[in-house]
Design a protein around this motif. Structure first.
Motif, PDB file in Angstrom:
ATOM      1  N   ARG A   6       0.817  -1.199   0.000  1.00 56.73           N
ATOM      2  CA  ARG A   6       0.000   0.000   0.000  1.00 56.73           C
ATOM      3  C   ARG A   6       0.856   1.257   0.000  1.00 56.73           C
ATOM      4  NH1 ARG A   6      -2.424   0.520   4.504  1.00 56.73           N
ATOM      5  NH2 ARG A   6      -1.490  -1.323   5.432  1.00 56.73           N
ATOM      6  N   VAL A   7       1.984   1.171   0.665  1.00 58.79           N
ATOM      7  CA  VAL A   7       2.812   2.379   0.755  1.00 58.79           C
ATOM      8  C   VAL A   7       4.238   2.053   0.374  1.00 58.79           C
ATOM      9  CG1 VAL A   7       1.526   3.712   2.402  1.00 58.79           C
ATOM     10  CG2 VAL A   7       3.018   1.912   3.189  1.00 58.79           C
ATOM     11  N   ARG A   8       4.950   3.130   0.132  1.00 67.07           N
ATOM     12  CA  ARG A   8       6.324   3.018  -0.311  1.00 67.07           C
ATOM     13  C   ARG A   8       7.188   2.224   0.671  1.00 67.07           C
ATOM     14  NH1 ARG A   8      10.460   5.755  -3.295  1.00 67.07           N
ATOM     15  NH2 ARG A   8      12.101   5.714  -1.765  1.00 67.07           N
ATOM     16  N   GLU A   9       6.984   2.475   1.951  1.00 66.78           N
ATOM     17  CA  GLU A   9       7.825   1.824   2.957  1.00 66.78           C
ATOM     18  C   GLU A   9       7.698   0.305   2.857  1.00 66.78           C
ATOM     19  OE1 GLU A   9       5.979   4.485   3.571  1.00 66.78           O
ATOM     20  OE2 GLU A   9       7.614   5.904   3.976  1.00 66.78           O
ATOM     21  N   LYS A  33      10.564  -2.450   1.890  1.00 69.90           N
ATOM     22  CA  LYS A  33      10.892  -3.621   2.691  1.00 69.90           C
ATOM     23  C   LYS A  33      10.874  -4.882   1.841  1.00 69.90           C
ATOM     24  CE  LYS A  33       9.932  -2.319   7.353  1.00 69.90           C
ATOM     25  NZ  LYS A  33       8.983  -2.264   8.450  1.00 69.90           N
ATOM     26  N   ASN A  39      13.899  -4.906  -0.417  1.00 71.28           N
ATOM     27  CA  ASN A  39      15.114  -5.242   0.324  1.00 71.28           C
ATOM     28  C   ASN A  39      15.197  -6.724   0.572  1.00 71.28           C
ATOM     29  OD1 ASN A  39      16.247  -2.763   0.521  1.00 71.28           O
ATOM     30  ND2 ASN A  39      15.254  -2.264   2.462  1.00 71.28           N
ATOM     31  N   LYS A  40      14.061  -7.275   0.947  1.00 73.89           N
ATOM     32  CA  LYS A  40      14.028  -8.696   1.261  1.00 73.89           C
ATOM     33  C   LYS A  40      14.370  -9.513   0.008  1.00 73.89           C
ATOM     34  CE  LYS A  40      10.833 -12.093   2.950  1.00 73.89           C
ATOM     35  NZ  LYS A  40       9.398 -12.311   3.083  1.00 73.89           N
ATOM     36  N   ALA A  44      18.034  -9.244  -0.954  1.00 76.47           N
ATOM     37  CA  ALA A  44      18.899 -10.065  -0.102  1.00 76.47           C
ATOM     38  C   ALA A  44      18.796 -11.523  -0.520  1.00 76.47           C
ATOM     39  CB  ALA A  44      18.503  -9.898   1.353  1.00 76.47           C
ATOM     40  N   ARG A  94      20.671 -11.941  -3.718  1.00 75.45           N
ATOM     41  CA  ARG A  94      22.118 -11.894  -3.458  1.00 75.45           C
ATOM     42  C   ARG A  94      22.604 -13.230  -2.929  1.00 75.45           C
ATOM     43  NH1 ARG A  94      21.469  -6.274  -1.788  1.00 75.45           N
ATOM     44  NH2 ARG A  94      20.886  -6.979   0.269  1.00 75.45           N
ATOM     45  N   THR A  95      21.828 -13.770  -1.978  1.00 78.31           N
ATOM     46  CA  THR A  95      22.232 -15.052  -1.416  1.00 78.31           C
ATOM     47  C   THR A  95      22.285 -16.128  -2.498  1.00 78.31           C
ATOM     48  OG1 THR A  95      20.824 -14.312   0.358  1.00 78.31           O
ATOM     49  CG2 THR A  95      21.832 -16.463   0.616  1.00 78.31           C
ATOM     50  N   ASP A 120      17.705   1.125  -7.344  1.00 82.54           N
ATOM     51  CA  ASP A 120      19.078   0.940  -7.819  1.00 82.54           C
ATOM     52  C   ASP A 120      19.416  -0.535  -7.822  1.00 82.54           C
ATOM     53  OD1 ASP A 120      19.856   3.380  -8.434  1.00 82.54           O
ATOM     54  OD2 ASP A 120      20.717   3.879  -6.474  1.00 82.54           O
ATOM     55  N   ILE A 121      19.935  -0.993  -8.933  1.00 82.97           N
ATOM     56  CA  ILE A 121      20.360  -2.381  -8.990  1.00 82.97           C
ATOM     57  C   ILE A 121      21.861  -2.351  -9.207  1.00 82.97           C
ATOM     58  CG2 ILE A 121      20.177  -4.553 -10.240  1.00 82.97           C
ATOM     59  CD1 ILE A 121      17.616  -3.787  -8.889  1.00 82.97           C
ATOM     60  N   ASP A 122      22.621  -2.863  -8.239  1.00 83.42           N
ATOM     61  CA  ASP A 122      24.059  -2.805  -8.468  1.00 83.42           C
ATOM     62  C   ASP A 122      24.700  -4.184  -8.408  1.00 83.42           C
ATOM     63  OD1 ASP A 122      23.706  -3.107  -5.816  1.00 83.42           O
ATOM     64  OD2 ASP A 122      24.357  -1.093  -5.284  1.00 83.42           O
TER      65      ASP A 122
END
Lengths: 939, 426
Positions: free
Chosen positions: A17-20, A24, A27-28, A31, A34-35, A63-65
């Motif tokens: 619903r929201v940016r935050e 999250k 980010n999840k 990660a 990445r793993t 950003d994708i790095d």
């Protein structure tokens, strides 16, 4: 493509619903990815899925790095879907300067080399998207290979052409376009119209940069147009609202505008035919908007081309009528294009009468509701202006200036000023118009305009009194613009004394007129007026008092410039003697003639666009620097060069293509057209002569002494020749036989003839030869001058790759000799008349083996010399005579004695002709013929 | 004053829209949504666009927004916004989107009452509850009686308290709640440390009692010569503010806090101190980057308060680099795990005895990045609650209740320190 993980992930993100929350989730996921990536040992499917997820995050703006390496790995996968995602990944995640691009270059090359055309396409897409310099440098040749390879599928070719275009636009220096010119232009002949369309775009871009290298495109483009428009040979897939592939037509027509008009009569006739057909087609009323648009697009491009080719042709005349109808059209776009094209015509033609008929309509277009149409109307008026109609147009424009759009005014003022200056027949009219302009346009008058007025008035003595009078008059009007004040200040200061005796123009009245406005104008104008006042003191000492009061007042003004002027002028004016004042206020010298600043200002306005304009707005003189004209200019230079060369070549018998550095040989006198479009040599600096086919000498030598036979043969092609000559004319038939069981495509023949010899083809050759068939090309020959070289022929065709064969045509000088019979007395009379060297040449020729008299006789006969029996006292000696015919340089008599010596197996050859060049060359020919031993026949 | 009042949800949908003046159009609500809610760059609570100023407060998942076209008192408007939140909370328990949607009629009624032509009126929840209720319509007679009371209440000297409160057992609870803010540099220097405290009171007292309240505040104590010997134990309060029931005149003249408390729970006082703060926890982080692919953590936490006390719900948020692929960690107490959504290791210790210390050791594996960006090393943040401990050292010295009836009252005092912005750089 079904990737459940990806679908779930996207659904999750959408549900945030929201940016935050989204952050999250992202980010999840990152990660997690990445793993996974860290672990390695991922299956292709997983890699694809994770790269997809990364791309989704990327296009959401995160950003994708990382993950670039995985995308790169995916590219080398064998599965299409994985490869596709890999390419998608790199095109999105990388930009042209990123370091990682280096890693993919090899993978991309591998895919370009792949047999799978879908992989080729993916690679091409990637290059077209992220192709930076490095990529262009390392992959351009691979792209080129895909483009020209006969094995490439149509859609690969299309993409390759457009990829190449992208690379060229980005880094023009990386693409060796001239080297590739020939093979690229050949693709215009591709049976697939789509390929042709893409490659035309490419050629249009390349040809603007390298016009000479792409000359070859002219006949191809014309033939293509002819095929589509006249022969109506096209696939039904490409018909757009009943119009066959309008995009291609427009592009080809446009392409031709970048070249000077073709000089090949066949070609120009074909082109004429094409243009005529287009114009005829345009007469039918279109069904709907799309049809209309397509038809008009072609028509306008065709008209532009027709104007470019020859602005006085019949087609242009027809076109003018059509345009006249268009500028009355209800549709804004059509009106706009009509005016634009008419402006083009007006800009290049001398014959403005046709256009002038529509002057009224054009002037009305200034009141069009659409500003872009108004602009074009203005352009057209500017272009069509000449001495006869300048007054009408200028007065109309000035009238219109008051109601014109603000955006248009400044340009209008400039144009009016230029036209007035250019076409003014009487100076007073010029002054009237410009002053009227300055007083009415006010703020829109640039500084340049009034500078120019001052220059012109200063340089024309007759104008000075009149303009002083007029200026004074204008300055008295209640609304006097500051620019008028500037002009007035300058002119009155210089020439005020000329009108001082007129009523109402006494010195004090002049001063008062100026000074009434003094307080209201800007500092720069005030400074100028102060200078005028000091000039007044010099001219009219009687008003010194009033002026000194002004100076005195301005000695205390805040502005430094004004203060300084006031102080200095005050000091000069109050000096005991007037010497310094008089020296300072000496009459202005005339201005040196310089280019009008107005024109340069106007030209500044036309900026750089993607495709260069093929013409400039303005009169004929402003159009001498357009690309095509520049090319023509260089050609002209080459021609001049070859005239110089001719002088040399007459003496040292070496006419070569040296005159045209690039292998283009133009006739010495520009009046007659060269027979075929001059074709560029494949490599700069390498003339055709250096590239003759190996083994060609054998066939050639055999043909030297005959007229018919085989000129060349290999496993694919057999070339035969038949010829006949009469006087200075000849006919040459060349047969091209395809020995293979496949069709030969992109077949093209061009001839490079030496100066003085005209080789003209009678019809245009087909571009392909069917399997096991033969086609014939007829050439007519005309010997205009003494020629010492033979023409060269270049045959190119596509069999696997493009092949080019360079051959010499056995059109020797001796072919143009007519045999004659002379009596003994006549012969020796002339023999003596000609005399010795330099017109006599003699040579002892030692032959291998026995002397064969019959052979010698046949050689002489074959070289078209008449053998005079019983002339020479010694039987066995040959005496032969002939007349060498040229159409322009007259006839050359040739006398010859050939004395065989059986003991030593030697001939003594003595030739006397009325031209030393002919003597020398004839000797060479016979020398070679006598020495020649035919090799045992191969068949 | 306030020209309009809006409540938006998190997405920017208008839930409540009330215009108090004619100088604005309803469509102004869109401007706030576009300029503030959907613009992530805007962080300031006051935005002035053209001549309109937007004041906003975020609460739960709501934006509470007040607009003015005047040069109004910003503090007043923010106070009003917080009052609205308080009123909402006391009416609905929780003031969030759901509550607003479910009670929008009541909210409009309340807004009509608390603001008049943009000027704030009585915003005391207790008083409002007397006449703005969710109950059904009462009989006319009852309304008559009630309205008489309401008038007295709303216009009387103690608008926050009814006079007819009665309890069998008279009790008063005082909670001293402190939140500690700390920013510690990587070298261990305190960059910022302060305590924001509030004293909450729940008064269940009959009649109209007058209370007197005493703290170990330095100014207060030093004023009283009899207490001078105890000065070592005093606290210097930088700044404080009181509930409207506190008689400020008396406080100004002789520094006594005396008041007639409203019935039920209220915030008696708010204060701030920055001197002599006892930090409840000490953190020694050791974070070493080994090469480019690994980071080693060694975090030691020590409780700095008396061993008789303990802290609850201690949570440490230890940031990890953005390119972390995985973390392995072990903690000597509690649970520690890597939370990728927050890019951090979360270490939870449910019960932390005073004077004890725990360590966490861990290792983060990093992946290669295309653009080498140095890790910004955000600070470790910490959350906790310590009961019966005040960081500032503040103590309640007395609470006296005087009432006409002279009843006995029972008083309870509770202390709690929790983490505000407790951050440790490394």
């Amino acid at each position: 493509m079904a990737m459940r993980g990806l679908t779930v992930f996207i659904a999750d993100i959408r549900n945030c619903r929201v940016r935050e929350l989204e952050e999250k989730r992202i980010n999840k996921e990152m990660a997690n990815i990445r793993t996974k990536f860290k672990d390695g040992s991922l299956s292709g499917y997983d890699k694809k899925k994770y790269v997809c997820k990364l791309l989704y995050m990327y296009i959401l703006g995160w950003d994708i790095d990382f993950g670039h390496m995985e995308a790169v790995n995916l590219i080398s996968s064998t599965k299409y879907s994985e490869k596709q995602i890999g390419y998608l990944g790199i095109t999105l995640l990388m930009h042209e300067n990123s370091d990682l691009v280096r890693l993919v270059v090899n993978s991309i090359r591998k895919d370009l080399d792949d047999n799978n055309e879908i992989h080729n396409c993916l690679a091409l897409h990637a290059i077209a998207n992220i192709g930076g310099r490095e990529m262009a440098e390392s992959l351009a040749s691979d792209v080129h290979r895909l483009l020209v390879s006969p094995n490439s599928k149509s859609f690969v070719k299309k993409k390759a052409a457009l990829t190449m275009l992208r690379l060229f636009r980005k880094h023009p220096d990386v693409i060796p376009a001239p080297d590739w010119a020939e093979r690229i232009t050949n693709i215009i002949d591709d049976y697939d119209l789509g390929v042709c369309l893409s490659v035309t775009s490419l050629i249009t871009a390349l040809a603007q940069q390298y016009p000479e290298a792409f000359m070859l495109a002219i006949p191809k483009a014309i033939m293509r147009l002819h095929k589509v428009i006249v022969e109506r040979d096209f696939s039904a897939d490409y018909v757009y609202y009943k119009i066959p592939i309008p995009w291609l037509q427009v592009k080809l027509l446009r392409l031709l505008q970048y070249f000077p008009p073709t000089e090949d009569p066949n070609m120009s006739e074909m082109l004429h035919n094409v243009l005529q057909t287009i114009i005829n087609n345009s007469q039918e009323t279109p069904r709907n908007v799309q049809h209309n648009n397509a038809q008009n697009a072609i028509l306008f491009e065709a008209i532009n081309l027709a104007i470019h080719l020859d602005c006085e042709s019949d087609i242009v005349r027809q076109a003018t009528n059509i345009l006249a109808r268009f500028i009355l059209s209800k549709e804004t776009n059509v009106r706009y294009l009509g005016l634009e094209t008419m402006a083009h015509l007006a800009a290049v033609t001398d014959e403005l009468d046709e256009i002038k008929k529509h002057e009224e309509t054009i002037i009305l277009s200034l009141r069009d509701k659409d500003i872009s149409v108004r602009r074009r109307g203005l352009d057209l008026l500017y272009s069509m202006c000449d001495v006869s109609n300048a007054k009408t147009i200028v007065s109309e424009l000035i009238r219109y200036l008051h109601i014109a759009d603000y955006a248009l005014r400044e340009e209008m003022v400039l144009k009016i000023a230029i036209m007035t200056e250019k076409y003014a027949t009487e100076h007073s009219w010029y002054v009237d118009v410009i002053l009227q302009l300055i007083s009415s346009a006010g703020d829109h008058v640039g500084e340049e305009v009034w500078y120019r007025v001052v220059q012109i008035v200063t340089n024309h003595e007759s104008l000075q009194e009149y303009s002083a009078k007029m200026v004074l008059h204008y300055m008295r009007s209640p609304h006097c613009h500051e620019n008028m004040l500037k002009v007035g200040g300058y002119i009155l200061g210089e020439y005020g004394h000329l009108i001082a005796n007129l009523p109402g123009a006494s010195p004090i009245e002049q001063f008062n007129t100026l000074h009434a406005r003094f307080g209201l104008c800007s500092l720069a104008t005030r400074a100028l007026l102060l200078s005028t006042y000091i000039k007044f003191i010099n001219l009219f000492p009687e008003i010194k008092g009033a002026i000194l009061a002004v100076f005195n007042q301005y000695r205390h003004v805040l502005d430094a410039e004004l203060q300084q002027r006031a102080c200095e002028y005050m000091a000069i004016a109050t000096m005991p003697t007037d010497d310094l004042l008089q020296t300072v206020c000496e009459e202005m010298p005339q201005f040196p003639e310089r280019e009008s600043a107005l024109l340069s200002r106007l030209n500044e306005r036309t900026g750089q666009t993607e495709d260069k304009r093929t013409w400039n707005i303005g009169g004929k003189d402003s159009n001498e620097k357009t690309p095509a004209n520049l090319l023509a200019a260089t050609k002209e230079r080459n021609e001049n060069g070859s005239v110089d060369d001719l002088v040399n070549s007459v003496s040292n018998t070496s006419i070569s293509a040296a005159g045209g550095e690039n292998g283009t040989v133009a006739p010495a006198n520009g009046s007659t057209a060269p027979p075929t479009p001059a074709a560029p040599a494949a490599k700069v600096g390498l003339t055709w002569k250096d590239q003759l086919a190996p083994g060609h000498e054998n066939w050639y030598n055999r043909l030297r002494d005959g007229t018919d036979g085989i000129l060349y043969e290999d496993s694919i092609l057999q070339i035969g020749i038949k010829s006949e000559y009469h006087g200075h004319l000849g006919r040459l038939a060349i047969y091209f036989g395809n020995k293979t069981h496949t069709q030969l495509n992109s077949f093209a023949v061009s001839v490079e003839s030496p100066e003085g010899l005209i080789v003209a083809n009678s019809h245009t050759l087909a571009t392909s030869i069917g399997p096991s068939t033969q086609i014939q090309q007829l050439y007519s020959l005309e010997c205009q001058q003494i020629v010492t070289e033979v023409p060269l022929i270049r045959i190119s065709y596509q069999a696997g790759s493009t092949q080019s064969i360079y051959l010499k045509l056995p059109v020797l000088m001796s072919r143009f000799i007519e045999p004659i019979q002379l009596s003994s007395a006549d012969f020796f009379g002339r023999w003596k008349q000609i005399g010795g060297a330099p017109r006599e040449v003699q040579e002892i020729i030692k032959v291998q083996g026995k002397i064969e008299l019959e052979r010698a006789r046949s050689i002489l006969v074959n070289h078209r010399l008449g053998i005079c029996e019983n002339v020479d006292p010694k039987p066995g000696n040959f005496v032969a005579t002939g007349v060498f015919n040229t159409s322009l340089s007259g006839k050359v008599g040739c006398l010859l004695r050939l004395e065989p010596n059986h003991e030593t197996n030697m001939y003594r050859l003595t030739i006397r002709t009325t031209s030393d060049v002919v003597s020398k060359h004839l000797k060479e020919i016979l020398h070679t013929a006598l020495l020649y031993r035919p090799a045992p026949s191969t068949r | 004053m306030i020209s309009a009042f809006f409540i938006y949800n998190q997405k920017g949908e208008v839930l409540i829209s009330r215009l108090y003046r004619q100088d604005l159009k309803r469509s102004i609500a869109d401007i706030f949504r576009i300029q503030v809610i959907s613009n992530t760059d805007v962080r300031s609570p006051i935005i002035t666009l053209g001549s309109t100023s937007f004041f906003h407060v975020r609460h739960e998942n709501l934006y509470i927004v007040a607009l003015t076209k005047w040069n109004a008192n910003a503090a007043l408007i923010f106070e009003f916004c917080y009052r609205v939140i308080n009123v909402g909370r006391s009416y609905f328990g929780k003031f969030d989107e759901e509550a607003v949607k479910a009670n929008f009629v009541l909210i409009y009624e309340l807004l009509d009452e608390v603001l008049d032509f943009g000027y704030p009126q009585n915003s005391e929840a207790d008083t409002l509850k007397m006449y703005i209720t969710t109950e059904s319509v009462k009989s006319e007679r009852a309304v008559m009686e009630d309205s008489a009371k309401i008038t007295i209440q709303a216009t009387g000297a103690t608008s926050w308290r009814r006079s007819d409160v009665k309890y069998r057992k008279n009790e008063a609870f005082i909670d001293v709640i402190e939140s500690v803010n700390l920013l510690l540099s990587a070298q261990g220097n305190v960059l910022r440390a302060d305590v924001a405290g509030q004293i909450m009171m729940r008064a269940y007292l009959s009649g109209t009692p007058e209370c007197k309240f005493g703290l170990n505040d330095k100014v207060l104590l030093e004023k009283d010569p009899s207490n001078r010997r105890k000065t070592s134990n005093t606290v210097e309060i930088d700044d404080c503010q009181f509930h409207q029931c506190v008689k400020l005149g008396k406080f100004d003249s002789d520094r006594t806090i005396s008041f007639i408390p409203p019935d039920g729970e209220f915030e008696l006082m708010r204060y701030r101190t920055s001197d002599n703060i006892n930090l409840p926890f000490k953190v020694h982080p050791v974070v070493i980057e080994i090469g480019k692919s690994k980071i080693e953590y060694r975090i030691l936490v020590k409780a700095n308060f008396s061993s008789k006390l303990y802290a609850n719900n201690v949570v440490l948020n230890i940031p990890t680099p953005l390119n972390t692929a995985g973390v392995t960690c072990t903690a000597s107490s509690g649970k520690a795990k890597y939370v990728p959504a927050e890019n951090s290791i979360v270490w939870k210790i449910p019960r932390f005895q005073g004077q004890s210390e725990f360590t966490l050791t861990g290792e983060a594996n990093l992946t290669a990045m295309t653009h080498k960006k140095a890790w910004s090393r955000p600070p470790i943040s910490m959350d906790f609650q310590v009961l019966m401990f005040t960081s500032s050292g503040l103590l309640v010295r007395f609470l006296k209740v005087f009432e006409k009836n002279n009843y006995q009252s029972v008083k309870w005092v509770r202390y709690m320190t929790k983490a505000g912005n407790y951050q440790i750089r490394f």
